[in-house]
Motif scaffolding. Structure first.
Motif, PDB file in Angstrom:
ATOM      1  N   GLU A  46      32.128  43.964  42.568  1.00 20.08           N
ATOM      2  CA  GLU A  46      33.394  43.292  42.526  1.00 20.08           C
ATOM      3  C   GLU A  46      33.243  41.749  41.645  1.00 20.08           C
ATOM      4  OE1 GLU A  46      37.485  41.723  44.331  1.00 20.08           O
ATOM      5  OE2 GLU A  46      36.322  43.241  45.334  1.00 20.08           O
ATOM      6  N   GLU A  47      32.100  41.000  42.266  1.00 12.68           N
ATOM      7  CA  GLU A  47      31.611  39.885  41.858  1.00 12.68           C
ATOM      8  C   GLU A  47      31.125  40.062  40.360  1.00 12.68           C
ATOM      9  OE1 GLU A  47      29.889  37.645  45.894  1.00 12.68           O
ATOM     10  OE2 GLU A  47      28.436  38.953  44.653  1.00 12.68           O
ATOM     11  N   ALA A  48      30.271  41.097  39.987  1.00 10.07           N
ATOM     12  CA  ALA A  48      30.003  41.195  38.561  1.00 10.07           C
ATOM     13  C   ALA A  48      31.078  41.569  37.740  1.00 10.07           C
ATOM     14  CB  ALA A  48      28.892  42.379  38.684  1.00 10.07           C
ATOM     15  N   GLU A  52      31.815  39.268  34.813  1.00 11.34           N
ATOM     16  CA  GLU A  52      31.863  39.656  33.170  1.00 11.34           C
ATOM     17  C   GLU A  52      33.130  39.430  32.390  1.00 11.34           C
ATOM     18  OE1 GLU A  52      29.798  41.056  31.332  1.00 11.34           O
ATOM     19  OE2 GLU A  52      27.813  41.271  32.612  1.00 11.34           O
ATOM     20  N   ALA A  53      34.214  39.475  33.293  1.00  5.55           N
ATOM     21  CA  ALA A  53      35.452  39.386  32.692  1.00  5.55           C
ATOM     22  C   ALA A  53      35.729  37.917  32.271  1.00  5.55           C
ATOM     23  CB  ALA A  53      36.704  39.912  33.692  1.00  5.55           C
ATOM     24  N   TYR A  59      38.841  35.149  30.933  1.00  2.00           N
ATOM     25  CA  TYR A  59      39.751  35.551  32.127  1.00  2.00           C
ATOM     26  C   TYR A  59      39.519  35.843  33.312  1.00  2.00           C
ATOM     27  CZ  TYR A  59      44.161  38.160  33.911  1.00  2.00           C
ATOM     28  OH  TYR A  59      44.943  38.499  34.614  1.00  2.00           O
ATOM     29  N   ASN A  60      40.188  34.970  34.360  1.00  2.00           N
ATOM     30  CA  ASN A  60      39.710  35.322  35.710  1.00  2.00           C
ATOM     31  C   ASN A  60      40.723  36.428  36.273  1.00  2.00           C
ATOM     32  OD1 ASN A  60      37.917  33.013  36.242  1.00  2.00           O
ATOM     33  ND2 ASN A  60      39.660  31.577  35.788  1.00  2.00           N
ATOM     34  N   LEU A  61      39.974  37.695  36.798  1.00  2.00           N
ATOM     35  CA  LEU A  61      40.690  38.408  37.413  1.00  2.00           C
ATOM     36  C   LEU A  61      41.416  37.948  38.525  1.00  2.00           C
ATOM     37  CD1 LEU A  61      38.071  41.241  36.842  1.00  2.00           C
ATOM     38  CD2 LEU A  61      40.090  40.892  35.679  1.00  2.00           C
ATOM     39  N   LYS A  62      42.607  38.591  38.837  1.00  2.00           N
ATOM     40  CA  LYS A  62      43.278  38.236  39.926  1.00  2.00           C
ATOM     41  C   LYS A  62      43.003  39.131  41.313  1.00  2.00           C
ATOM     42  CE  LYS A  62      45.721  35.772  37.171  1.00  2.00           C
ATOM     43  NZ  LYS A  62      45.004  35.291  36.197  1.00  2.00           N
ATOM     44  N   LYS A  63      43.155  40.253  41.098  1.00  5.33           N
ATOM     45  CA  LYS A  63      42.803  41.381  42.232  1.00  5.33           C
ATOM     46  C   LYS A  63      42.374  42.782  41.494  1.00  5.33           C
ATOM     47  CE  LYS A  63      46.195  40.278  45.683  1.00  5.33           C
ATOM     48  NZ  LYS A  63      47.123  40.912  46.629  1.00  5.33           N
ATOM     49  N   PHE A  84      36.919  49.337  37.507  1.00  9.06           N
ATOM     50  CA  PHE A  84      37.692  48.494  37.965  1.00  9.06           C
ATOM     51  C   PHE A  84      39.072  48.465  37.308  1.00  9.06           C
ATOM     52  CE2 PHE A  84      34.124  46.875  40.290  1.00  9.06           C
ATOM     53  CZ  PHE A  84      34.663  46.649  41.694  1.00  9.06           C
ATOM     54  N   ILE A  85      40.199  48.346  37.812  1.00  4.83           N
ATOM     55  CA  ILE A  85      41.406  48.174  36.902  1.00  4.83           C
ATOM     56  C   ILE A  85      42.149  47.041  37.515  1.00  4.83           C
ATOM     57  CG2 ILE A  85      41.644  50.522  36.347  1.00  4.83           C
ATOM     58  CD1 ILE A  85      43.861  50.916  38.322  1.00  4.83           C
ATOM     59  N   GLU A  86      43.059  46.427  36.638  1.00  6.37           N
ATOM     60  CA  GLU A  86      43.933  45.414  36.979  1.00  6.37           C
ATOM     61  C   GLU A  86      45.093  45.429  35.941  1.00  6.37           C
ATOM     62  OE1 GLU A  86      42.741  41.397  38.658  1.00  6.37           O
ATOM     63  OE2 GLU A  86      43.703  40.651  37.032  1.00  6.37           O
ATOM     64  N   LYS A  87      46.336  45.413  36.478  1.00  5.67           N
ATOM     65  CA  LYS A  87      47.270  45.151  35.694  1.00  5.67           C
ATOM     66  C   LYS A  87      47.483  43.674  35.117  1.00  5.67           C
ATOM     67  CE  LYS A  87      52.296  46.380  34.796  1.00  5.67           C
ATOM     68  NZ  LYS A  87      53.308  46.864  35.440  1.00  5.67           N
TER      69      LYS A  87
END
Length: 139
Positions: A46-48, A52-53, A59-63, A84-87
């Motif tokens: 998850e940290e990776a 990477e995002a 972009y900072n992923l939210k969840k 991983f996915i995120e809307k």
């Protein structure tokens, strides 16, 4: 064995964001694939994917939500990937392409004409089924 994490952002129309890799990329040149990359020593999957995002999309992923992991082989390179996915909500102009030659938001049917490796096609189908299920869409 290479260990990697990738993110698939999707929007309210259930389109998935893919990256068109450059012609000189070490792996999968000129293929459509996911944003993400290698897991560094001491880093969780998850940290990776969050790092990477930010590096690839600013972009900072939210969840980010872990959806699957699988072994892969590309040429002579063997690896294990965490998906991983995120809307994505909001203004897409905040995203910046920092890697690859292009990007695009695609529905599953539109991806059929893209140059992709087989295991990535499997992943986008799994993701499409999942996001449609969460959204309550039957077909």
């Amino acid at each position: 064995m290479k260990k990697a994490s990738v993110i698939i952002l999707y929007d309210s129309e259930n389109r998935q964001l893919l990256q068109h890799r450059t012609f000189d990329a070490r792996l999968m040149p000129d293929y459509w694939a996911f944003f993400g990359g290698g897991i560094e020593k001491g880093e969780t999957a998850e940290e990776a994917v969050c790092r990477e995002a930010f590096e690839e999309l600013n972009y900072n992923l939210k969840k980010p939500r872990f959806i699957l992991e699988m072994d892969f082989k590309v040429g002579t390179v063997k690896g294990h990937v965490h998906v991983f996915i995120e809307k994505f909500f909001g203004d897409k102009s905040v995203l910046k392409l920092n890697e690859g030659q292009a990007w695009g938001w695609f529905k599953l049917q539109e991806m059929q004409s893209l140059k992709m490796i087989d295991h990535d096609r499997d992943v986008v189908e799994i993701v499409d089924t999942h996001i449609r299920s969460v959204a309550g869409i039957k077909n």
